[in-house]
Design a protein around this motif. Structure first.
Motif, mmCIF file in Angstrom:
data_model
loop_
_atom_site.group_PDB
_atom_site.id
_atom_site.type_symbol
_atom_site.label_atom_id
_atom_site.label_comp_id
_atom_site.label_asym_id
_atom_site.label_seq_id
_atom_site.Cartn_x
_atom_site.Cartn_y
_atom_site.Cartn_z
ATOM 1 N N UNK A 328 0.836 -1.205 0.000
ATOM 2 C CA UNK A 328 0.000 0.000 0.000
ATOM 3 C C UNK A 328 0.869 1.253 0.000
ATOM 4 N N UNK A 329 1.957 1.233 0.761
ATOM 5 C CA UNK A 329 2.874 2.374 0.758
ATOM 6 C C UNK A 329 3.422 2.609 -0.648
ATOM 7 N N UNK A 330 3.825 1.523 -1.319
ATOM 8 C CA UNK A 330 4.289 1.647 -2.709
ATOM 9 C C UNK A 330 3.181 2.181 -3.597
ATOM 10 N N UNK A 331 1.939 1.774 -3.301
ATOM 11 C CA UNK A 331 0.796 2.286 -4.051
ATOM 12 C C UNK A 331 0.616 3.780 -3.852
ATOM 13 N N UNK A 332 0.888 4.274 -2.646
ATOM 14 C CA UNK A 332 0.815 5.707 -2.392
ATOM 15 C C UNK A 332 1.856 6.476 -3.183
ATOM 16 N N UNK A 333 3.066 5.928 -3.249
ATOM 17 C CA UNK A 333 4.112 6.558 -4.060
ATOM 18 C C UNK A 333 3.739 6.521 -5.533
ATOM 19 N N UNK A 334 3.118 5.411 -5.966
ATOM 20 C CA UNK A 334 2.657 5.311 -7.352
ATOM 21 C C UNK A 334 1.624 6.394 -7.653
ATOM 22 N N UNK A 335 0.649 6.559 -6.765
ATOM 23 C CA UNK A 335 -0.385 7.578 -6.958
ATOM 24 C C UNK A 335 0.247 8.963 -7.068
#
Length: 425
Positions: A328-335
């Motif tokens: 999810x943290x990686x997903x936040x960086x992706x966003x």
């Protein structure tokens, strides 16, 4: 000894063997050409093809890709204040993460199948280096990627997910290279779209087909771009949600790991993002965690568990929760990257710099980050997009559904991200 695609396919029995038929008369431990069902951990059934190099026509080299390994993680401290990027970082550090360059470089090709059940199918081929070039790690990565897709494509566990690239099978060359064969559902990535969108934002036009009137309809062009970004992110998080439901972590989520079948902003209904790059996927199903990590692929997840321990995750369930939160943290960086790169002046932002800004300079304080970004005219449209609906984008990153919360226990699951008002528009 390394784990090869061929040795993983040695777990494959003829399809008829799983239907109660003995007419094939082939022992399950042999490697035969043709269509097979992967059977791993006595619970996974996924039909794939065992190709040979003669079954494939290569068309063009699409690129060479390397990997970075996260070896340690020091959670950002909330009371550390603002730290200078020039003094806090070295060449091997991104925010709180210590990273090392991996030894493995893969090659990606386009092609087609010229014989067999999938004759004529457009494909993407991922070639892992031979053992003396990539070491045993390359073999493990190839086998792990195949194994993860087998779990995700197991139709006996219910409906599969269209937001994950489809693995058709694989083969090993005479030189020992491991090749994975994927269905070609697009060759453009989220990173490609963000780059094209940044240029289009500067020119005031749409990505893909555009017309003269785009320059006089800036609001409509931006609305289409916002909708495309949400569609891209929704597809990525839908795929991630499915992976987590199947007990799989992605562990390589980023703009290049999302592929698109089209980048046409005027035809958003046709956009279908898919996740790829599962070489470092980790099995966190309850049965796997209870019996211990699979020794064949455990080395690929060692760094994850070390970071989990550093974050205070000790029990089996805490380790699993950390792994999910790490995705999810990686997903936040992706966003954050997709939004800023798509809506900012080209060249004014890149993924490593943005991550350093968030993690090191502002210690994941998104309020301070927003104030800083507002002062840069090059990022004006990105800030405006995150500000929509009472700052819904910033809220998703840090407030009520805090994807970038320093405490992994406070991060949302992928389903909660998909339901957030920023994602639904």
């Amino acid at each position: 000894m390394g784990i090869s695609v061929k040795s993983l396919f040695s777990m494959v029995s003829p399809a008829s063997a799983f239907c109660g038929s003995e007419r094939a008369g082939l022992p399950a431990c042999k490697f035969y050409s043709g269509r097979r069902k992967i059977h791993r951990c006595h619970c996974v059934f996924a039909t794939m093809d065992v190709f040979s190099s003669d079954d494939i026509v290569l068309e063009s080299l699409l690129g060479t890709y390397g990997y970075m390994s996260i070896s340690s993680y020091d959670p950002p401290k909330l009371d550390g204040g603002i730290e200078s990027m020039t003094t806090s970082l070295n060449a091997k550090r991104f925010g709180g993460q210590e990273v090392d360059a991996g030894n493995v470089e893969t090659r990606l090709y386009s092609g087609r199948v010229r014989r067999g059940p999938n004759t004529g199918t457009r494909i993407l081929l991922k070639a892992y280096p031979v053992r003396n070039a990539g070491g045993h790690e390359a073999d493990m990565m190839a086998a792990n990627e195949l194994s993860s897709h087998a779990i995700l494509q197991d139709s006996s566990m219910g409906k599969t997910c269209e937001n994950i690239i489809v693995l058709l099978g694989g083969f090993e060359t005479r030189t020992g290279e491991q090749w994975l064969v994927f269905r070609n559902d697009g060759i453009k990535s989220g990173a490609d779209y963000a780059m094209a969108a940044g240029v289009a934002t500067q020119k005031g036009i749409s990505v893909g087909v555009w017309d003269f009137w785009d320059r006089f309809e800036k609001a409509e062009v931006l609305q289409r771009r916002h909708a495309f970004i949400r569609k891209l992110l929704a597809g990525a998080f839908t795929g991630l949600s499915f992976m987590h439901a199947r007990g799989q972590l992605h562990q390589s989520l980023g703009p290049a790991s999302v592929i698109l079948n089209t980048m046409e902003e005027r035809n958003i209904s046709m956009v279908l993002p898919r996740l790829r790059d599962l070489a470092f996927a980790v099995d966190v199903s309850n049965e796997t965690l209870f019996r211990g990590a699979d020794p064949k692929f455990g080395a690929l997840s060692d760094n994850l568990w070390r970071r989990a321990a550093a974050a205070g995750a000790r029990t089996i369930f805490e380790r699993k929760a950390f792994g999910i939160a790490d995705d999810i943290f990686s997903g936040g960086l992706l966003l954050a990257y997709i939004v800023f790169a798509s809506l900012s002046v080209p060249g004014s932002v890149d993924a490593p710099s943005l991550q350093r800004l968030l993690e090191s300079t502002f210690r994941l304080d998104l309020t301070a980050t927003r104030e800083y970004c507002m002062m840069d005219d090059r990022w004006e449209e990105a800030v405006k997009f995150l500000d929509l609906d009472n700052k819904a984008g910033w809220e998703l990153l840090q407030v009520s559904e805090a994807m970038l919360n320093p405490d992994y226990r406070q991060r949302p699951i992928a389903d909660a991200v998909l339901c957030h008002r920023f994602m639904t528009g």
